[in-house]
Design a protein around this motif. Structure first.
Motif, mmCIF file in Angstrom:
data_model
loop_
_atom_site.group_PDB
_atom_site.id
_atom_site.type_symbol
_atom_site.label_atom_id
_atom_site.label_comp_id
_atom_site.label_asym_id
_atom_site.label_seq_id
_atom_site.Cartn_x
_atom_site.Cartn_y
_atom_site.Cartn_z
ATOM 1 N N THR A 115 -12.140 -21.224 -7.225
ATOM 2 C CA THR A 115 -13.339 -21.904 -7.712
ATOM 3 C C THR A 115 -14.363 -20.903 -8.224
ATOM 4 N N TYR A 116 -14.598 -19.823 -7.483
ATOM 5 C CA TYR A 116 -15.540 -18.799 -7.938
ATOM 6 C C TYR A 116 -15.052 -18.113 -9.211
ATOM 7 N N TRP A 118 -13.484 -19.590 -11.663
ATOM 8 C CA TRP A 118 -13.882 -20.461 -12.770
ATOM 9 C C TRP A 118 -15.392 -20.445 -12.982
ATOM 10 N N MET A 119 -16.150 -20.235 -11.917
ATOM 11 C CA MET A 119 -17.601 -20.129 -12.080
ATOM 12 C C MET A 119 -17.956 -18.891 -12.893
ATOM 13 N N GLY A 123 -19.665 -19.560 -16.504
ATOM 14 C CA GLY A 123 -21.094 -19.338 -16.317
ATOM 15 C C GLY A 123 -21.835 -19.112 -17.623
ATOM 16 N N LEU A 145 -21.115 -25.288 -16.732
ATOM 17 C CA LEU A 145 -21.098 -25.216 -15.272
ATOM 18 C C LEU A 145 -22.209 -26.082 -14.698
ATOM 19 N N TYR A 146 -22.037 -26.484 -13.433
ATOM 20 C CA TYR A 146 -22.985 -27.338 -12.719
ATOM 21 C C TYR A 146 -23.148 -28.694 -13.397
ATOM 22 N N GLY A 150 -17.543 -28.950 -15.605
ATOM 23 C CA GLY A 150 -17.122 -27.869 -14.728
ATOM 24 C C GLY A 150 -16.301 -28.371 -13.553
ATOM 25 N N THR A 222 -14.854 -27.636 -4.672
ATOM 26 C CA THR A 222 -15.072 -27.443 -6.108
ATOM 27 C C THR A 222 -16.252 -28.262 -6.641
ATOM 28 N N MET A 226 -19.391 -26.315 -8.255
ATOM 29 C CA MET A 226 -19.410 -26.347 -9.719
ATOM 30 C C MET A 226 -20.096 -27.581 -10.288
#
Length: 281
Positions: A115-116, A118-119, A123, A145-146, A150, A222, A226
């Protein structure tokens, strides 16, 4: 005597699975639900609390969001996994090993790490946005993202191996001579695929979709990392009830709601499909 011996062997084989299910799943869940709900009081009070919590605007909104995200993730995973699984059935030994390696190795990596990753990619100053701006496709960073986009990307990536491996198992059982016979009789590629190949692999599509949807509807990590405020899923409400509000009763009721929805989806699939084929038999 042979039948009795076969039944004994079957019971011995199923024994560890049943014990693991009871003590690893059923007993903890029942104990948690009973401890949390029994504190309310009488049955009428329990029913009123259940209706009030499960019927609240936040619970209904989270459940709708969970099912919508799970549905989109399932469709995305199916569209990506189907051609990959079909390629695996035709690939040579080296290419097959390479693709399987790329599928399985990330599967054994921590979900938080994936998950990180993909962040970092999605980003504002991530690899994707920097690449798009360097190529002149965009003038400013995109909001990748967010938000819902995402969440869907991250969940699809994490759940993709389940879909690919399930479809591959179904496709591997299809005799390639069926397609060759259809082509020799004048059928086009798309017609042969639509009338022969896809129906023969439909049970794999159903099984893979069922697995991915049930896993997606209860996802937590996730969407929590995200997603945005509009992407609150039921599992996130349960976590907030336990860790922030210390409201174990609400957490138990939301857990029951999520479990009921999951079981309902499973039984609908089980009812409308051939159960033996759905299980891969």
């Amino acid at each position: 005597m042979r039948n009795s011996g076969s039944k004994l062997e079957t019971s011995l084989l199923l024994g560890p699975v049943i014990l693991m299910f009871l003590f690893g799943f059923a007993v903890p869940i029942i104990s948690f639900l009973w401890t949390s709900i029994a504190e309310i009081g009488s049955l009428s009070e329990i029913a009123a609390t259940f209706v009030r919590t499960a019927g609240s605007r936040a619970a209904i909104s989270a459940m709708i969001t969970s099912n919508m995200i799970a549905l989109v993730v399932t469709l995305c995973a199916l569209l990506i996994a189907y051609p990959v699984a079909a390629y695996l059935c035709l690939a040579g030994r080296f290419r097959f090993t390479l693709v399987i390696f790329c599928i399985v190795v990330p599967y054994f990596t921590s979900m938080i790490v994936r998950t990180y990753s993909w962040m970092i990619l999605l980003g504002r100053n991530g690899v994707v946005n920097n690449t798009l701006m360097s190529l002149g496709i965009t003038d400013a960073p995109l909001a990748l993202l967010y938000n819902r986009f995402g969440v869907i990307v991250g969940m699809t990536y994490i759940l993709l191996p389940y879909m690919i491996l399930t479809l591959f198992a179904a496709m591997k059982s299809v005799d390639p001579s069926f397609m060759r016979a259809a082509r020799s009789l004048g059928a086009g590629r798309f017609y042969a695929f639509r009338r022969i190949y896809f129906p023969l692999t439909a049970h794999g599509v159903v099984s893979g979709s069922l697995i991915v949807f049930i896993l997606a509807v209860g996802f937590f990590i996730t969407p929590a990392l995200m997603g945005g405020p509009q992407d609150t899923m039921t599992a996130m409400l349960i976590q907030r009830s336990v860790e922030i509000m210390f409201d174990w009763t609400s957490a138990a009721i939301l857990s029951i709601q999520l479990l009921v929805v999951t079981l309902a989806i499973y039984f609908v699939y089980y009812w409308v499909t051939d159960s033996k084929k759905m299980m891969g038999a």
